[in-house]
Design a protein around this motif. Structure first.
Motif, PDB file in Angstrom:
ATOM      1  N   ALA A   1       0.847  -1.108   0.071  1.00 27.41           N
ATOM      2  CA  ALA A   1       0.081  -0.045  -0.144  1.00 27.41           C
ATOM      3  C   ALA A   1       1.046   1.290  -0.049  1.00 27.41           C
ATOM      4  O   ALA A   1       0.553   2.400  -0.673  1.00 27.41           O
ATOM      5  CB  ALA A   1      -1.004   0.054   1.441  1.00 27.41           C
ATOM      6  N   ARG A   2       1.986   1.235   0.624  1.00 29.66           N
ATOM      7  CA  ARG A   2       2.951   2.207   0.634  1.00 29.66           C
ATOM      8  C   ARG A   2       3.446   2.437  -0.717  1.00 29.66           C
ATOM      9  O   ARG A   2       3.797   3.794  -1.229  1.00 29.66           O
ATOM     10  CB  ARG A   2       3.951   2.096   1.759  1.00 29.66           C
ATOM     11  CG  ARG A   2       5.071   3.416   2.054  1.00 29.66           C
ATOM     12  CD  ARG A   2       5.828   2.975   3.107  1.00 29.66           C
ATOM     13  NE  ARG A   2       5.086   2.706   4.353  1.00 29.66           N
ATOM     14  CZ  ARG A   2       5.433   1.491   4.702  1.00 29.66           C
ATOM     15  NH1 ARG A   2       6.094   0.567   4.197  1.00 29.66           N
ATOM     16  NH2 ARG A   2       4.777   1.038   5.858  1.00 29.66           N
ATOM     17  N   ALA A   3       3.896   1.476  -1.121  1.00 24.71           N
ATOM     18  CA  ALA A   3       4.378   1.617  -2.563  1.00 24.71           C
ATOM     19  C   ALA A   3       3.447   2.096  -3.468  1.00 24.71           C
ATOM     20  O   ALA A   3       3.774   2.968  -4.487  1.00 24.71           O
ATOM     21  CB  ALA A   3       5.083   0.236  -3.104  1.00 24.71           C
ATOM     22  N   VAL A   4       2.166   1.782  -3.607  1.00 23.47           N
ATOM     23  CA  VAL A   4       1.189   2.158  -4.395  1.00 23.47           C
ATOM     24  C   VAL A   4       0.928   3.732  -4.238  1.00 23.47           C
ATOM     25  O   VAL A   4       0.721   4.185  -4.972  1.00 23.47           O
ATOM     26  CB  VAL A   4      -0.387   1.474  -3.993  1.00 23.47           C
ATOM     27  CG1 VAL A   4      -1.449   2.072  -4.897  1.00 23.47           C
ATOM     28  CG2 VAL A   4       0.084  -0.036  -4.539  1.00 23.47           C
ATOM     29  N   LEU A   5       1.116   4.306  -3.143  1.00 23.76           N
ATOM     30  CA  LEU A   5       0.801   5.563  -2.724  1.00 23.76           C
ATOM     31  C   LEU A   5       2.009   6.423  -3.175  1.00 23.76           C
ATOM     32  O   LEU A   5       2.093   7.370  -3.999  1.00 23.76           O
ATOM     33  CB  LEU A   5       0.646   5.926  -1.167  1.00 23.76           C
ATOM     34  CG  LEU A   5      -0.617   5.311  -0.581  1.00 23.76           C
ATOM     35  CD1 LEU A   5      -0.655   5.755   0.875  1.00 23.76           C
ATOM     36  CD2 LEU A   5      -1.685   6.216  -1.297  1.00 23.76           C
ATOM     37  N   GLU A   6       3.245   5.885  -3.229  1.00 22.29           N
ATOM     38  CA  GLU A   6       4.257   6.448  -3.860  1.00 22.29           C
ATOM     39  C   GLU A   6       4.530   6.593  -5.325  1.00 22.29           C
ATOM     40  O   GLU A   6       4.779   7.660  -5.851  1.00 22.29           O
ATOM     41  CB  GLU A   6       5.809   5.842  -3.336  1.00 22.29           C
ATOM     42  CG  GLU A   6       6.035   5.789  -1.872  1.00 22.29           C
ATOM     43  CD  GLU A   6       7.222   4.990  -1.381  1.00 22.29           C
ATOM     44  OE1 GLU A   6       7.732   4.218  -2.212  1.00 22.29           O
ATOM     45  OE2 GLU A   6       7.548   5.043  -0.043  1.00 22.29           O
ATOM     46  N   THR A   7       4.004   5.646  -5.741  1.00 16.58           N
ATOM     47  CA  THR A   7       3.771   5.618  -7.286  1.00 16.58           C
ATOM     48  C   THR A   7       2.758   6.659  -7.733  1.00 16.58           C
ATOM     49  O   THR A   7       3.005   7.334  -8.722  1.00 16.58           O
ATOM     50  CB  THR A   7       3.141   4.027  -7.719  1.00 16.58           C
ATOM     51  OG1 THR A   7       4.242   3.092  -7.161  1.00 16.58           O
ATOM     52  CG2 THR A   7       2.995   4.149  -9.354  1.00 16.58           C
ATOM     53  N   HIS A   8       1.532   6.732  -7.117  1.00 16.43           N
ATOM     54  CA  HIS A   8       0.540   7.687  -7.300  1.00 16.43           C
ATOM     55  C   HIS A   8       1.200   9.163  -7.075  1.00 16.43           C
ATOM     56  O   HIS A   8       1.050  10.059  -7.911  1.00 16.43           O
ATOM     57  CB  HIS A   8      -0.557   7.622  -6.482  1.00 16.43           C
ATOM     58  CG  HIS A   8      -1.501   8.587  -6.645  1.00 16.43           C
ATOM     59  ND1 HIS A   8      -2.360   8.670  -7.753  1.00 16.43           N
ATOM     60  CD2 HIS A   8      -2.085   9.615  -5.784  1.00 16.43           C
ATOM     61  CE1 HIS A   8      -3.263   9.705  -7.895  1.00 16.43           C
ATOM     62  NE2 HIS A   8      -3.189  10.359  -6.584  1.00 16.43           N
ATOM     63  N   ALA A   9       2.110   9.421  -6.094  1.00 18.82           N
ATOM     64  CA  ALA A   9       2.846  10.608  -5.990  1.00 18.82           C
ATOM     65  C   ALA A   9       3.703  10.901  -7.077  1.00 18.82           C
ATOM     66  O   ALA A   9       3.940  12.111  -7.587  1.00 18.82           O
ATOM     67  CB  ALA A   9       3.440  10.666  -4.551  1.00 18.82           C
ATOM     68  N   ALA A  10       4.293   9.796  -7.655  1.00 16.19           N
ATOM     69  CA  ALA A  10       5.306  10.107  -8.816  1.00 16.19           C
ATOM     70  C   ALA A  10       4.718  10.396  -9.869  1.00 16.19           C
ATOM     71  O   ALA A  10       4.996  10.920 -11.027  1.00 16.19           O
ATOM     72  CB  ALA A  10       6.281   8.894  -8.992  1.00 16.19           C
ATOM     73  N   ARG A  11       3.324   9.943 -10.209  1.00 17.44           N
ATOM     74  CA  ARG A  11       2.309  10.074 -11.347  1.00 17.44           C
ATOM     75  C   ARG A  11       2.939   9.536 -12.685  1.00 17.44           C
ATOM     76  O   ARG A  11       2.872   9.911 -13.532  1.00 17.44           O
ATOM     77  CB  ARG A  11       2.067  11.650 -11.628  1.00 17.44           C
ATOM     78  CG  ARG A  11       1.332  12.151 -10.682  1.00 17.44           C
ATOM     79  CD  ARG A  11       1.057  13.636 -10.646  1.00 17.44           C
ATOM     80  NE  ARG A  11      -0.079  14.065  -9.993  1.00 17.44           N
ATOM     81  CZ  ARG A  11      -1.418  13.841  -9.570  1.00 17.44           C
ATOM     82  NH1 ARG A  11      -1.965  13.348 -10.458  1.00 17.44           N
ATOM     83  NH2 ARG A  11      -1.923  14.454  -8.485  1.00 17.44           N
ATOM     84  N   ARG A  12       3.827   8.415 -12.551  1.00 19.65           N
ATOM     85  CA  ARG A  12       4.379   7.915 -13.657  1.00 19.65           C
ATOM     86  C   ARG A  12       4.640   6.437 -13.082  1.00 19.65           C
ATOM     87  O   ARG A  12       4.836   5.860 -12.028  1.00 19.65           O
ATOM     88  CB  ARG A  12       5.589   8.459 -14.051  1.00 19.65           C
ATOM     89  CG  ARG A  12       6.806   8.689 -13.047  1.00 19.65           C
ATOM     90  CD  ARG A  12       7.987   9.372 -13.692  1.00 19.65           C
ATOM     91  NE  ARG A  12       8.870   9.505 -12.339  1.00 19.65           N
ATOM     92  CZ  ARG A  12       9.784   8.527 -12.092  1.00 19.65           C
ATOM     93  NH1 ARG A  12       9.612   7.298 -12.465  1.00 19.65           N
ATOM     94  NH2 ARG A  12      10.606   8.750 -11.111  1.00 19.65           N
TER      95      ARG A  12
END
Length: 673
Positions: A316-327
């Motif tokens: 879940a943390r990695a998913v949020l980081e991916t969303h923050a990167a927007r790529r």
């Protein structure tokens, strides 16, 4: 001076026949000039001197012609296709052979540092190597670069005209060089470098040799510039080929992406789901594909996920980081995550574990897959919202509108994918803190996943879920919802149901179970009505005695009513005699074996544990309530098979006791005398 006499003619004859030098010398011997007079001998000597001059001119002309021929051959060699280093090696070798020297080398100017460096050498020993840096302004090269004219020295180390440098002198001394000739390599207005020719003996270079070397340098400069131009042309052609190849590759990638987009669009228009979309993505990218929800759970996958995929919290943390990167980002070696978002709303991410490393095209297709996944999830959510309203209305009708035709209810249920003839449990949930917002969203999603219905009534959530064990259902609901809300929830459940008409009474039973849990001070816990027993009967707001009796000893009452037996009376006598079959037989005036057979029948109807202390207490209480109700009834119809009756109005307020999730009551027997 005109030559007369025989001696002059003899000299001319020798010249005409290109006689060797020895033949001329024979004319000066005593034998050759014995009969000549003194005057003739003087003429012969003069003729021989002039013949020697003529022969010298002829020799020099032949040497010049040979040099020019060699220069022409060199020019022809320089027209052949070489790369720059091969061309320079040809030039250095030709320069050394042209003047029969020991060594030749070529230096190029370095415009950045101002120095020169040796690019190639021929005939060198060990000291002069390719890459050797020639200090600026030193040696013969400095004078040639300054004056743009040839410069030579018969003995380099001893020549005071040369600007000496210790580094250059050391190399010259190590190579054993003496005479050195340097000529500039120029093309138009640009100075390319210097061509050196050197000998290991003292040598004075003639003007013809210097001119010949300068001509070679001019030819070499043209060839060098041509090779450079050809090299740049080849590099440009190679760049164009690479650009063309890249353009062709980009075109193929664009076509592939367009085809994939078309297939995904067709899938959406055909009503495809997430597994179908992921299967298409896995086929396009290769490997495994999955959709990860915002909380880190896997919504759908095409196969087993990579072993390095961590637990739910870290995912879940990695998913949020991916969303923050927007790529798309590489989550772990060979595993990529791409965010799925709709505007500012985060929907999750797409995970791919391709068989081969992802290229730029693969990343483009991954972004396309993530975008299409977002569209599909929005479509499903909008559809679910519309369907949720229909489901909520249907559930509300089941709970509040009595007397609906069963056929109509079954038809509506079938359109929603429900089979109300199957057993269902009703769970009533009361959050013990916070607002209902998140709980309502969860309840709607949970009901869809479980194949049930959800509703909000009186500040509580109501779930209708497929289940034969309402107690287990209550605990499962509590275990999933409590961590999500961050505070406890109280869950009362009842069931299982026996058809659409039984849903409203079962809901009332679950409400009474919830009230009983509150009265017991057990807020934040979960239980089914059948698990509370007589405590629910005592603590509930709406006491359903009929239902309690029916749930506890209903099978025995049914047996007596259908077969006109006395199992209920036998039970009462058995308990009154302290659990002794013999004493019960005496009270009933029957044989003890008859009592034993009746008790065996009761065990078959109520279960093996009916004589356990807790269950026995429940049975005795139900018997006492049944006897009291029967005594208080004024009118009683003849005993017969029981017919179910409602325990109260559907959805009635108040809470009842344990064992409240059964079928209809025994009102017929309760009214018996």
């Amino acid at each position: 001076m005109a030559l007369q006499g025989q001696p002059a003619l003899r000299v001319l004859e020798l010249l005409a026949h290109e006689a060797p030098a020895a033949a001329y010398e024979e004319l000066l011997t005593p034998a050759g000039a014995s009969d000549a007079r003194p005057a003739e001998r003087e003429q012969l000597a003069e003729a021989l001197r002039l013949a020697s001059a003529v022969r010298g001119h002829l020799d020099r002309r032949q040497e010049r012609e040979a040099a020019l021929s060699a220069l022409v051959d060199t020019a022809h060699d320089l027209t052949l296709p070489y790369d720059l280093d091969a061309l320079l090696r040809v030039i250095a070798r030709r320069a050394r052979l042209l003047l029969s020297l020991d060594m030749a080398y070529i230096s190029f100017h370095d415009e950045e540092s101002g120095d020169s460096y040796v690019r190639t050498a021929d005939g060198h020993a060990t000291a002069l190597t390719v890459g050797f840096r020639v200090p600026r302004g030193s040696g013969l090269g400095g004078s040639v670069r300054t004056d743009s004219a040839p410069f030579w020295s018969p003995d380099y180390l001893a020549d005071p005209r040369v600007t000496h440098h210790s580094l250059i002198d050391e190399v010259v001394r190590a190579e054993g060089l003496r005479a050195i000739l340097a000529v500039p390599l120029r093309h138009r207005d640009s100075a390319l470098g210097v061509l050196y020719a050197a000998d290991r003996t003292v040598r004075h270079f003639t003007p013809d040799e210097i001119s010949l070397m300068a001509s070679l340098a001019d030819l070499a400069s043209v060839a060098i510039e041509k090779t450079r131009v050809l090299g740049r042309a080849r590099a440009d052609i190679a760049d164009l080929e690479r650009s063309t190849s890249q353009a062709r590759s980009d075109l193929l990638c664009a076509r592939r992406a367009n085809e994939t987009h078309t297939r995904m669009t067709d899938l959406l228009l055909a009503g495809g789901d997430l597994p179908g979309l992921l299967a298409l993505a896995a086929e396009t990218l290769g490997g495994t594909a999955a959709v990860i929800e915002p909380d880190g759970r896997v919504a759908a996958a095409t196969g087993p996920l990579p072993e390095e995929l961590p637990g739910t919290e870290e995912t879940a943390r990695a998913v949020l980081e991916t969303h923050a990167a927007r790529r798309p980002v590489e989550f772990s070696p060979g595993t990529w995550l791409a965010p799925v978002a709709a505007g500012g709303e985060y929907l999750g991410c797409v995970l791919v574990h391709p068989a081969e490393p992802l290229s730029d095209t693969g990343l483009r297709l991954l972004r396309l897959t993530a975008g299409t996944t977002g569209v599909l999830m929005l479509m499903q959510r909008n559809t679910a919202v519309a369907e949720s309203q229909v489901r909520d209305e249907f559930f509300d009708d089941l709970l509040t509108v009595p007397g609906r035709p069963p056929a109509q209810l079954r038809d509506r249920a079938r359109r929603l994918g429900l089979d109300l003839e199957a057993p269902y449990a009703v769970a009533v949930i009361r959050p013990e803190g916070g607002s209902l917002g998140r709980a309502v969203v969860w309840a709607s999603s949970y009901a869809l996943r479980a194949g049930g219905l959800s509703n909000v009534r009186g500040g509580c959530l109501t779930l209708l879920l497929p289940s034969r064990n309402p107690g287990e259902t209550a605990r499962r609901v509590s275990d999933e919802l409590t961590p999500l809300l961050g505070h406890p929830v109280t869950v009362g459940a009842a069931g299982p149901t026996a058809g659409p008409a039984d849903i409203a009474p079962t809901h009332a039973e679950a409400l009474r179970c919830l009230g009983a849990l509150t009265s017991l001070g057990s807020s934040g816990s979960s239980a089914a009505a059948s698990e509370l027993g007589f405590l629910g009967l005592l603590l509930g707001d709406n006491h359903s005695v009929d239902r309690y009796i029916d749930d506890t000893i209903g099978p025995v009452l049914d047996y007596d009513g259908q077969r006109f037996t006395s199992l209920v009376h036998t039970l009462e006598s058995y308990f009154e005699s302290g659990g002794s079959p013999t004493h019960a037989a005496e009270a009933l005036h029957v044989h003890p074996n008859t009592v034993s057979r009746r008790l065996e029948r009761i065990t078959a109807l109520l279960g093996e544990d009916w004589q356990e202390p807790a269950r026995a207490l429940e049975v005795q209480l139900a018997l006492r309530l049944h006897r009291t109700r029967r005594t208080l009834r004024v009118e009683a119809p003849p005993a017969g098979p029981r017919e179910p009756s409602d325990a109260g109005p559907p959805g009635a307020g108040g809470l009842g006791g344990g064992g409240l999730g059964g079928g209809g009551s025994h009102a017929d027997r309760l009214r018996a005398p």
